[in-house]
Design an enzyme around this catalytic site. Structure first.
Site, PDB file in Angstrom:
ATOM      1  N   GLY A  27      11.957  -3.288  -5.609  1.00  9.39           N
ATOM      2  CA  GLY A  27      11.452  -4.011  -4.436  1.00  9.39           C
ATOM      3  C   GLY A  27       9.953  -4.239  -4.548  1.00  9.39           C
ATOM      4  O   GLY A  27       9.218  -4.188  -3.558  1.00  9.39           O
ATOM      5  N   ALA A  28       9.495  -4.538  -5.776  1.00 11.88           N
ATOM      6  CA  ALA A  28       8.055  -4.636  -6.039  1.00 11.88           C
ATOM      7  C   ALA A  28       7.452  -5.957  -5.591  1.00 11.88           C
ATOM      8  O   ALA A  28       6.243  -6.149  -5.703  1.00 11.88           O
ATOM      9  CB  ALA A  28       7.807  -4.438  -7.541  1.00 11.88           C
ATOM     10  N   ASN A  29       8.275  -6.868  -5.078  1.00 14.73           N
ATOM     11  CA  ASN A  29       7.751  -8.189  -4.716  1.00 14.73           C
ATOM     12  C   ASN A  29       7.280  -8.274  -3.268  1.00 14.73           C
ATOM     13  O   ASN A  29       6.827  -9.333  -2.836  1.00 14.73           O
ATOM     14  CB  ASN A  29       8.822  -9.268  -4.941  1.00 14.73           C
ATOM     15  N   GLY A  31       5.768  -6.064   0.538  1.00  4.93           N
ATOM     16  CA  GLY A  31       5.408  -4.907   1.362  1.00  4.93           C
ATOM     17  C   GLY A  31       4.872  -3.707   0.584  1.00  4.93           C
ATOM     18  O   GLY A  31       3.929  -3.804  -0.211  1.00  4.93           O
ATOM     19  N   GLY A  33       6.206  -1.860  -1.768  1.00  9.77           N
ATOM     20  CA  GLY A  33       6.418  -1.898  -3.225  1.00  9.77           C
ATOM     21  C   GLY A  33       5.382  -2.762  -3.918  1.00  9.77           C
ATOM     22  O   GLY A  33       4.878  -2.419  -5.000  1.00  9.77           O
ATOM     23  N   SER A 156      12.468   7.415   5.535  1.00 12.01           N
ATOM     24  CA  SER A 156      11.854   6.832   6.728  1.00 12.01           C
ATOM     25  C   SER A 156      11.770   7.893   7.804  1.00 12.01           C
ATOM     26  O   SER A 156      12.606   8.810   7.857  1.00 12.01           O
ATOM     27  CB  SER A 156      12.715   5.677   7.243  1.00 12.01           C
ATOM     28  N   TYR A 187      21.029   3.223   9.150  1.00 10.56           N
ATOM     29  CA  TYR A 187      19.709   3.361   8.513  1.00 10.56           C
ATOM     30  C   TYR A 187      19.292   4.842   8.478  1.00 10.56           C
ATOM     31  O   TYR A 187      18.856   5.356   7.443  1.00 10.56           O
ATOM     32  CB  TYR A 187      18.685   2.515   9.268  1.00 10.56           C
TER      33      TYR A 187
HETATM   34  N1  LIG Z   1       8.407  -1.162   7.064  1.00  8.43           N
HETATM   35  C1  LIG Z   1       8.447   0.040   7.601  1.00  8.43           C
HETATM   36  O1  LIG Z   1       7.879   0.279   8.665  1.00  8.43           O
HETATM   37  C2  LIG Z   1       9.189   1.151   6.910  1.00  8.43           C
HETATM   38  C3  LIG Z   1       9.269   2.386   7.558  1.00  8.43           C
HETATM   39  C4  LIG Z   1       9.944   3.414   6.917  1.00  8.43           C
HETATM   40  C5  LIG Z   1      10.496   3.221   5.687  1.00  8.43           C
HETATM   41  N2  LIG Z   1      10.417   2.001   5.078  1.00  8.43           N
HETATM   42  C6  LIG Z   1      11.039   1.850   3.765  1.00  8.43           C
HETATM   43  O2  LIG Z   1      10.060   1.374   2.856  1.00  8.43           O
HETATM   44  C7  LIG Z   1      10.694   0.644   1.807  1.00  8.43           C
HETATM   45  C8  LIG Z   1       9.951  -0.639   1.571  1.00  8.43           C
HETATM   46  O3  LIG Z   1      10.087  -1.460   2.715  1.00  8.43           O
HETATM   47  P1  LIG Z   1       8.981  -2.525   3.159  1.00  8.43           P
HETATM   48  O4  LIG Z   1       8.483  -2.105   4.477  1.00  8.43           O
HETATM   49  O5  LIG Z   1       8.041  -2.770   2.062  1.00  8.43           O
HETATM   50  O6  LIG Z   1       9.921  -3.789   3.431  1.00  8.43           O
HETATM   51  P2  LIG Z   1       9.993  -5.240   2.733  1.00  8.43           P
HETATM   52  O7  LIG Z   1       8.656  -5.889   2.754  1.00  8.43           O
HETATM   53  O8  LIG Z   1      11.135  -5.905   3.414  1.00  8.43           O
HETATM   54  O9  LIG Z   1      10.371  -4.910   1.221  1.00  8.43           O
HETATM   55  C9  LIG Z   1      11.660  -4.448   0.882  1.00  8.43           C
HETATM   56  C10 LIG Z   1      11.893  -4.692  -0.589  1.00  8.43           C
HETATM   57  O10 LIG Z   1      13.236  -4.246  -0.907  1.00  8.43           O
HETATM   58  C11 LIG Z   1      13.865  -5.282  -1.631  1.00  8.43           C
HETATM   59  N3  LIG Z   1      15.325  -5.274  -1.559  1.00  8.43           N
HETATM   60  C12 LIG Z   1      16.111  -5.440  -0.474  1.00  8.43           C
HETATM   61  N4  LIG Z   1      17.404  -5.483  -0.861  1.00  8.43           N
HETATM   62  C13 LIG Z   1      17.425  -5.331  -2.209  1.00  8.43           C
HETATM   63  C14 LIG Z   1      18.433  -5.313  -3.188  1.00  8.43           C
HETATM   64  N5  LIG Z   1      19.721  -5.504  -2.874  1.00  8.43           N
HETATM   65  N6  LIG Z   1      18.092  -5.123  -4.484  1.00  8.43           N
HETATM   66  C15 LIG Z   1      16.798  -4.984  -4.849  1.00  8.43           C
HETATM   67  N7  LIG Z   1      15.777  -5.030  -3.969  1.00  8.43           N
HETATM   68  C16 LIG Z   1      16.099  -5.200  -2.648  1.00  8.43           C
HETATM   69  C17 LIG Z   1      13.329  -6.546  -1.006  1.00  8.43           C
HETATM   70  O11 LIG Z   1      13.613  -7.665  -1.841  1.00  8.43           O
HETATM   71  P3  LIG Z   1      13.674  -9.164  -1.200  1.00  8.43           P
HETATM   72  O12 LIG Z   1      12.250  -9.591  -1.030  1.00  8.43           O
HETATM   73  O13 LIG Z   1      14.417  -9.925  -2.242  1.00  8.43           O
HETATM   74  O14 LIG Z   1      14.406  -9.047   0.093  1.00  8.43           O
HETATM   75  C18 LIG Z   1      11.848  -6.186  -0.930  1.00  8.43           C
HETATM   76  O15 LIG Z   1      11.247  -6.357  -2.198  1.00  8.43           O
HETATM   77  C19 LIG Z   1      12.144   0.487   2.232  1.00  8.43           C
HETATM   78  O16 LIG Z   1      12.929   1.452   1.545  1.00  8.43           O
HETATM   79  C20 LIG Z   1      12.125   0.796   3.710  1.00  8.43           C
HETATM   80  O17 LIG Z   1      13.357   1.316   4.166  1.00  8.43           O
HETATM   81  C21 LIG Z   1       9.770   0.952   5.669  1.00  8.43           C
END
Ligand SMILES: NC(=O)c1ccc[n+]([C@@H]2O[C@H](COP(=O)([O-])OP(=O)(O)OC[C@H]3O[C@@H](n4cnc5c(N)ncnc54)[C@H](OP(=O)(O)O)[C@@H]3O)[C@@H](O)[C@H]2O)c1
Length: 323
Positions: A27-29, A31, A33, A156, A187
């Site tokens: 998910g490096a593209n 947020g 990552g 999370s 979740y």
């Molecule tokens: N945001 C928050 O407040 C928060 C809080 C607690 C925990 N987290 C955790 O932090 C992590 C990163 O989340 P983020 O906040 O950076 O959200 P984000 O910006 O939505 O990034 C999520 C990443 O996961 C990728 N992904 C989703 N489904 C996938 C799949 N089937 N195969 C491979 N990659 C996939 C997405 O790819 P696409 O761009 O192709 O969709 C995107 O690169 C997640 O595990 C999330 O549960 C986030």
């Protein structure tokens, strides 16, 4: 909480020379990552961006051109076990070391009903936990050969639940096949599974030089929650400006990458293999946890239970086709 509450990696750690080190970030593209990847490349590391949308990764990676380190993009859809296996085949053909594996990708199924991956996993736990479990297990030999090396998995704050309702993994129905579906429970349970996996793996890898961690990144102003049906996207679209203004409660993506970077790079993190590391968060229902901690004790007893962890991993390894 204010911006002083953000836990930050110290300057010494952020100036370590990572030349020659190889990392995988899923998910490096986007947020968290994306910012984790950017910092590793800034410090001279080589990051393999494991993304399901290669074009999106290419677009973001164009900003890394002037940084000292380097990157590669290899497709990996964590909702498809064959895609995970293909990723590992390509990776192992190209690389002979792995210093850090960041199992970062995740999503929440906001559709209000269970959705299943090709392999029959409910998508939330399928991507966050099962896909990452297979990825990690297939790379364990290389992590051991490259020791000291590190693995982390994103959990999370939501895994903690509340004192009256602690999430737990339902070992007899991990995928909501015989229970009423709830977005939040799916979740929360998936993220309990991630905490338990880091804990179990740390125990299994004791003495190998490979250490693990689970991470709450903070309330990131990322693209998280942008999937789902039309109404959910509309609600999230309306909520986003509000969330983006709550800057003392929420974190920039750069702030949200700090905990992962601490786990990947600091001298101290390996002393706490298997532990849970958390950015500050107003979302903890247990007030004493809101400051976060590197590491901290999860307030959820179900996420600290080693028997639970061992049984979960035993069942899950079989479900992803490992012996
Ligand atoms: N945001 C928050 O407040 C928060 C809080 C607690 C925990 N987290 C955790 O932090 C992590 C990163 O989340 P983020 O906040 O950076 O959200 P984000 O910006 O939505 O990034 C999520 C990443 O996961 C990728 N992904 C989703 N489904 C996938 C799949 N089937 N195969 C491979 N990659 C996939 C997405 O790819 P696409 O761009 O192709 O969709 C995107 O690169 C997640 O595990 C999330 O549960 C986030």
């Amino acid at each position: 909480m204010n911006n002083d509450s953000v836990l930050r990696v110290d300057e010494n750690t952020l100036s370590k020379d990572l030349s020659g080190n190889i990392y995988i970030v899923t998910g490096a593209n986007s947020g968290v990552g994306l910012e984790t990847t950017r910092q590793l490349i800034k410090q001279g590391g080589h990051v393999v961006m494991a993304c399901r949308r290669v074009e999106a990764a290419e677009e973001e990676a164009s900003a890394f051109a002037d940084l000292p380190g380097s990157y590669d993009i290899i497709r990996c859809d964590l909702a498809d076990l064959q895609s995970v296996r293909d990723f590992v085949d390509v990776f192992l053909n190209k690389y002979d070391r792995l210093d850090g594996l960041a199992c970062n990708a995740g999503m929440v199924n906001m559709s209000g009903q269970p959705k299943y991956t090709k392999d029959g996993f409910e998508t939330t736990i399928g991507i966050s936990f099962f896909g990452h479990l297979l990825l990690t297990e297939l790379l364990l030999d290389l992590l051991k050969q490259s020791a000291p090396s590190r693995m982390l998995i994103l959990s999370s704050v939501i895994h903690a639940g509340s004192p009256k309702n602690r999430y737990d993994v339902h070992l007899d129905d991990l995928n909501f096949k015989s229970r009423k579906f709830s977005n939040f429970a799916a979740y929360g349970e998936a993220k309990v599974a991630c905490v338990l996996y880091a804990m179990e793996l740390a125990k299994r890898l004791e003495g190998t030089g490979v250490t693990t961690a689970s991470v709450h990144p903070g309330w990131a102003r990322s693209n998280f929650g942008s999937g789902g049906g039309f109404f959910m996207r509309m609600i999230m679209g309306m909520m986003r400006p509000i969330i983006n203004n709550l800057t003392s409660w929420t974190n920039s993506n750069e702030e949200s990458a700090q905990t992962s970077l601490h786990c990947l790079l600091s001298d101290d993190a390996p002393n706490h293999s298997g532990a849970y590391f958390s950015q500050h968060s107003v979302l903890y229902r247990d007030k004493e946890c809101r400051k976060g901690g590197w590491p901290m004790t999860s307030p959820n007893p179900n996420a600290r239970d080693m028997d639970n962890a061992k049984t979960l991993v035993d069942i899950s390894r079989k479900l992803v086709g490992m012996n």
